[in-house]
Design a protein around this motif. Structure first.
Motif, PDB file in Angstrom:
ATOM      1  N   GLY A   1       0.777  -1.233   0.000  1.00  0.00           N
ATOM      2  CA  GLY A   1       0.000   0.000   0.000  1.00  0.00           C
ATOM      3  C   GLY A   1       0.808   1.282   0.000  1.00  0.00           C
ATOM      4  N   THR A   2       2.160   1.177   0.006  1.00  0.00           N
ATOM      5  CA  THR A   2       2.954   2.402  -0.048  1.00  0.00           C
ATOM      6  C   THR A   2       3.009   2.896  -1.488  1.00  0.00           C
ATOM      7  OG1 THR A   2       4.349   1.337   1.572  1.00  0.00           O
ATOM      8  CG2 THR A   2       5.105   3.450   0.713  1.00  0.00           C
ATOM      9  N   LYS A   3       2.635   4.148  -1.687  1.00  0.00           N
ATOM     10  CA  LYS A   3       2.725   4.702  -3.037  1.00  0.00           C
ATOM     11  C   LYS A   3       3.466   6.026  -2.984  1.00  0.00           C
ATOM     12  CE  LYS A   3      -0.377   2.147  -5.595  1.00  0.00           C
ATOM     13  NZ  LYS A   3      -1.748   1.826  -5.943  1.00  0.00           N
ATOM     14  N   VAL A   4       4.625   6.063  -3.636  1.00  0.00           N
ATOM     15  CA  VAL A   4       5.428   7.275  -3.633  1.00  0.00           C
ATOM     16  C   VAL A   4       5.028   8.135  -4.825  1.00  0.00           C
ATOM     17  CG1 VAL A   4       7.773   8.171  -3.644  1.00  0.00           C
ATOM     18  CG2 VAL A   4       7.302   5.949  -2.609  1.00  0.00           C
ATOM     19  N   ASN A   5       4.881   9.429  -4.584  1.00  0.00           N
ATOM     20  CA  ASN A   5       4.595  10.353  -5.688  1.00  0.00           C
ATOM     21  C   ASN A   5       5.894  10.806  -6.329  1.00  0.00           C
ATOM     22  OD1 ASN A   5       1.729  10.484  -5.398  1.00  0.00           O
ATOM     23  ND2 ASN A   5       2.080  11.669  -3.541  1.00  0.00           N
ATOM     24  N   TRP A   6       6.451   9.938  -7.149  1.00  0.00           N
ATOM     25  CA  TRP A   6       7.768  10.240  -7.729  1.00  0.00           C
ATOM     26  C   TRP A   6       7.755  11.516  -8.556  1.00  0.00           C
ATOM     27  CZ3 TRP A   6      11.520   7.488  -5.743  1.00  0.00           C
ATOM     28  CH2 TRP A   6      11.254   6.206  -5.267  1.00  0.00           C
ATOM     29  N   LEU A   7       6.663  11.773  -9.234  1.00  0.00           N
ATOM     30  CA  LEU A   7       6.681  12.876 -10.208  1.00  0.00           C
ATOM     31  C   LEU A   7       5.884  14.094  -9.780  1.00  0.00           C
ATOM     32  CD1 LEU A   7       6.380  10.789 -13.483  1.00  0.00           C
ATOM     33  CD2 LEU A   7       8.419  11.786 -12.445  1.00  0.00           C
ATOM     34  N   THR A   8       5.151  14.009  -8.664  1.00  0.00           N
ATOM     35  CA  THR A   8       4.331  15.164  -8.299  1.00  0.00           C
ATOM     36  C   THR A   8       4.776  15.837  -7.015  1.00  0.00           C
ATOM     37  OG1 THR A   8       2.751  13.607  -7.353  1.00  0.00           O
ATOM     38  CG2 THR A   8       2.239  14.501  -9.532  1.00  0.00           C
ATOM     39  N   SER A   9       5.670  15.218  -6.238  1.00  0.00           N
ATOM     40  CA  SER A   9       6.111  15.935  -5.040  1.00  0.00           C
ATOM     41  C   SER A   9       7.456  16.609  -5.307  1.00  0.00           C
ATOM     42  CB  SER A   9       6.189  14.992  -3.845  1.00  0.00           C
ATOM     43  OG  SER A   9       7.005  13.892  -4.155  1.00  0.00           O
ATOM     44  N   VAL A  10       7.607  17.766  -4.692  1.00  0.00           N
ATOM     45  CA  VAL A  10       8.808  18.589  -4.896  1.00  0.00           C
ATOM     46  C   VAL A  10       9.717  18.377  -3.685  1.00  0.00           C
ATOM     47  CG1 VAL A  10       9.587  20.942  -5.368  1.00  0.00           C
ATOM     48  CG2 VAL A  10       7.250  20.247  -5.971  1.00  0.00           C
ATOM     49  N   PRO A  11      10.994  18.233  -3.843  1.00  0.00           N
ATOM     50  CA  PRO A  11      11.798  18.235  -5.064  1.00  0.00           C
ATOM     51  C   PRO A  11      12.049  16.829  -5.606  1.00  0.00           C
ATOM     52  CG  PRO A  11      13.245  18.363  -3.157  1.00  0.00           C
ATOM     53  CD  PRO A  11      11.856  18.184  -2.627  1.00  0.00           C
ATOM     54  N   LEU A  12      11.279  15.847  -5.123  1.00  0.00           N
ATOM     55  CA  LEU A  12      11.497  14.475  -5.579  1.00  0.00           C
ATOM     56  C   LEU A  12      11.363  14.353  -7.096  1.00  0.00           C
ATOM     57  CD1 LEU A  12      12.059  11.586  -4.653  1.00  0.00           C
ATOM     58  CD2 LEU A  12       9.603  11.229  -4.470  1.00  0.00           C
ATOM     59  N   ASN A  13      10.429  15.140  -7.678  1.00  0.00           N
ATOM     60  CA  ASN A  13      10.225  15.012  -9.125  1.00  0.00           C
ATOM     61  C   ASN A  13      11.493  15.346  -9.912  1.00  0.00           C
ATOM     62  OD1 ASN A  13       9.995  17.703  -8.465  1.00  0.00           O
ATOM     63  ND2 ASN A  13       7.934  17.970  -9.302  1.00  0.00           N
ATOM     64  N   THR A  14      12.212  16.391  -9.458  1.00  0.00           N
ATOM     65  CA  THR A  14      13.470  16.706 -10.140  1.00  0.00           C
ATOM     66  C   THR A  14      14.462  15.557  -9.974  1.00  0.00           C
ATOM     67  OG1 THR A  14      13.157  19.075  -9.903  1.00  0.00           O
ATOM     68  CG2 THR A  14      15.410  18.325 -10.196  1.00  0.00           C
ATOM     69  N   GLY A  15      14.522  15.017  -8.759  1.00  0.00           N
ATOM     70  CA  GLY A  15      15.419  13.884  -8.507  1.00  0.00           C
ATOM     71  C   GLY A  15      15.090  12.697  -9.393  1.00  0.00           C
ATOM     72  N   SER A  16      13.795  12.392  -9.507  1.00  0.00           N
ATOM     73  CA  SER A  16      13.385  11.257 -10.337  1.00  0.00           C
ATOM     74  C   SER A  16      13.828  11.454 -11.777  1.00  0.00           C
ATOM     75  CB  SER A  16      11.862  11.108 -10.316  1.00  0.00           C
ATOM     76  OG  SER A  16      11.399  10.979  -9.007  1.00  0.00           O
ATOM     77  N   MET A  17      13.628  12.672 -12.273  1.00  0.00           N
ATOM     78  CA  MET A  17      13.985  12.906 -13.679  1.00  0.00           C
ATOM     79  C   MET A  17      15.490  12.861 -13.875  1.00  0.00           C
ATOM     80  SD  MET A  17      11.175  15.545 -15.086  1.00  0.00           S
ATOM     81  CE  MET A  17      11.291  16.772 -13.813  1.00  0.00           C
ATOM     82  N   ILE A  18      16.233  13.251 -12.840  1.00  0.00           N
ATOM     83  CA  ILE A  18      17.686  13.164 -12.944  1.00  0.00           C
ATOM     84  C   ILE A  18      18.107  11.697 -13.061  1.00  0.00           C
ATOM     85  CG2 ILE A  18      19.847  13.530 -11.667  1.00  0.00           C
ATOM     86  CD1 ILE A  18      18.691  16.221 -10.773  1.00  0.00           C
TER      87      ILE A  18
END
Lengths: 275, 296
Positions: B146-163
């Protein structure tokens, strides 16, 4: 003993890393083969119950007309790269062998086109294209793509042409061969390696371009393929399996080029870096 | 020399004609527009009505525009991260790969992402990072339900994900460069150091690395220039969102110009971007000049 141990560790680390690098490819492949129904109901690692790839591609073709974009991009890649090669080899030949006055300055001027980021000329080119009717035309796309490819191509040809032995040239000259025929019968035919590098690199770059396609085109028949893929992602309605099937289809040409012409790719990268 | 001099006098007209197409295309479609772009950056202009001269107004606006500041910070994050990870990673991988039996296979694996477009890379990774059906959350779900990480919508994680997506794509560049560099290094100094009792790590740091310096400069410059220009991958994955939180300068420039029609402001951003890129490449261009790479 110690040696074997360190070897094993190296293999282990590199092996894990290689697997990590392959994982996204495998994941995308798996999804491309799933039907949208399977994709939603299955776990990510499960194999598809029925093969969806063909239907996915067919849907993408009827909904997004991907085939038109593919044809356009093939055209831009082939003609854009060919035009750049023709212009650059002619200019390179003249600069190295005919050496007109200001040849070095002319080289620097053309070459300086490669230093700035694309954004620096995007707006004026967009305005200019709109003003003279090149906006949203195939000719316009070919012109901008080849203009961008010319500096690197010129750099490569200029370097290579200095290595063509003068004896060949002198002999041809004695036979009454003029500069234009010299270019077409001696220089261009004798430069397979640099031409392969330039063609491969520039065609791949053009095929993969998003920015210029997005800014300089609007009509479906004119828009290059990456713009189509990008806009598929912008719509909420696109199913991920359909998107992955398209990604697979549009990546095959460049991957195939790489597999068959790997040595040119790598020497091209080294050249592109040292330019 | 005689041959060239004769050729020069023979037909100057023709020699210019041969240069003309390349010259006209580059000057007409790249260089003149660059100058125009600089000119536009001093105007307030929506692209349609008459431009209004504002002097340095667009450049001063940078400081007051919170979207711009965010974008600038993101750009710096991109530059630092993509400098550290692919460059260092490429060096390590190249060094380990050399001489392995499966060298060519491994090389191809790390190299293949480079032949795929940024758009395709972005599409693949947007699936991997997707919240509900993505692979990464799927893997995490195997371990903690049930853990769901918002890789692309939380800041600054989204920048990290794209990196991460960027690193996946770009590692091959520096790997190939370093492999090419390593293959030019003579064996003798390395073996001498090893004979003198230096261990492998010391040899690498004190002998190999200094000899790799020219390559390292090229790789670092390239990595910095490329990350300054990052556009496609961000545009495709997040469109710079949510709420413009993951934009970089190139994305901000595009949005201001082509969706908000602040053309003068967009021109100013691209001018700034160009200045940054040139500053980064200066030492490198100078080096080329000194090494006579440009002269023949």
């Amino acid at each position: 003993m110690k040696h074997i141990l360190s070897r094993t560790i190296i293999y282990f680390v590199i092996g894990i890393l290689a697997l990590l690098w392959l994982l996204p490819v495998l994941a995308a492949l798996l999804v491309a083969f799933k039907t949208p129904q399977d994709f939603v109901s299955q776990k990510f690692y499960e194999l598809p119950k029925s093969l969806g790839l063909i239907t996915n591609l067919k849907d993408a073709m009827s909904q997004y007309k991907i085939q038109h974009h593919v044809l356009s991009s093939l055209f831009y890649s082939a003609i854009g790269a060919a035009a750049a090669i023709l212009c650059a080899s002619a200019a390179g030949y003249s600069i190295v062998r005919l050496r007109p006055r200001f040849n070095f300055a002319l080289f620097l001027i053309i070459y300086s086109g490669t230093i700035f980021p694309f954004q620096m000329y995007l707006i004026p080119v967009y305005k200019f294209y709109n003003a003279i009717g090149l906006y949203d035309t195939r000719l316009g796309m070919v012109l901008i793509y080849s203009a961008i490819c010319i500096p690197f191509a010129l750099f490569v040809y200029r370097g290579f042409y200095t290595t063509i032995p003068r004896e060949t040239e002198e002999a041809a000259k004695l036979d009454g061969c003029g500069p234009v025929r010299m270019l077409f019968y001696i220089f261009i035919p004798n430069s397979t390696a640099p031409t392969a590098v330039v063609a491969l690199f520039q065609a791949t770059w053009i095929w993969n371009d998003l920015l210029f396609g997005m800014v300089l085109t609007r009509k479906e028949e004119i828009r290059p393929v990456m713009v189509a893929v990008s806009s598929m992602m912008g719509f909420g309605g696109t199913s991920i399996p359909m998107l992955m099937s398209v990604v697979l289809a549009v990546s095959i040409p460049t991957i195939a080029l790489f597999v068959f012409l790997r040595k040119y790719f790598i020497s091209g990268m080294v050249m592109a870096a040292s330019e | 020399m005689g041959a060239t001099r004769r050729a020069r006098n023979q037909n100057p007209f023709l020699s210019y004609i041969l240069i003309l197409p390349a010259f006209a295309l580059v000057v007409g479609l790249l260089l003149v527009p660059m100058a125009q772009n600089l000119y536009y950056s001093f105007f307030k202009w929506d692209g349609i009505s008459k431009p209004i001269f504002v002097g340095l107004g667009n450049y001063l606006r940078f400081f007051a525009d919170s979207n711009f500041v965010q974008s600038f910070v993101n750009t710096l994050i991109w530059v630092v991260a993509t400098l550290a990870i692919p460059v260092a990673g490429g060096l390590v991988v190249a060094n380990f790969l050399r001489g392995l039996k499966l060298e060519n296979l491994f090389k191809s694996i790390f190299f293949i992402p480079l032949t795929i477009s940024f758009v395709s890379t972005g599409a693949v990774w947007s699936y991997i990072f997707s919240r509900d059906l993505g692979m990464l959350n799927g893997i995490i779900g195997l371990f903690s339900h049930g853990t769901k990480v918002n890789w692309l919508t939380s800041v600054p994680l989204n920048t990290g994900s794209m990196i991460i997506a960027w690193v996946w794509q770009q590692l091959g560049t520096s790997m190939v460069m370093f492999l090419a560099g390593l293959s030019t290094i003579p064996r003798d100094p390395v073996e001498a150091a090893l004979l003198d009792g230096a261990n492998k790590w010391q040899t690498f740091v004190h002998v190999t690395l200094p000899m790799l310096r020219p390559v390292t400069t090229v790789v670092i410059t390239m990595a910095m220039v490329n990350s300054f220009k990052t556009f496609d991958i961000i545009y495709v994955i997040t469109r710079g969102g949510p709420y413009r939180s993951s934009e970089t300068l190139a994305v901000t420039m595009f949005r201001e110009t082509f969706t908000m029609f602040n053309m003068g402001y967009g021109a100013a951003i691209s001018a700034l971007l160009s200045i940054l890129v040139i500053l980064v490449s200066v030492s490198y261009i100078k080096g080329m000049w000194k090494k006579d790479l440009l002269f023949y």
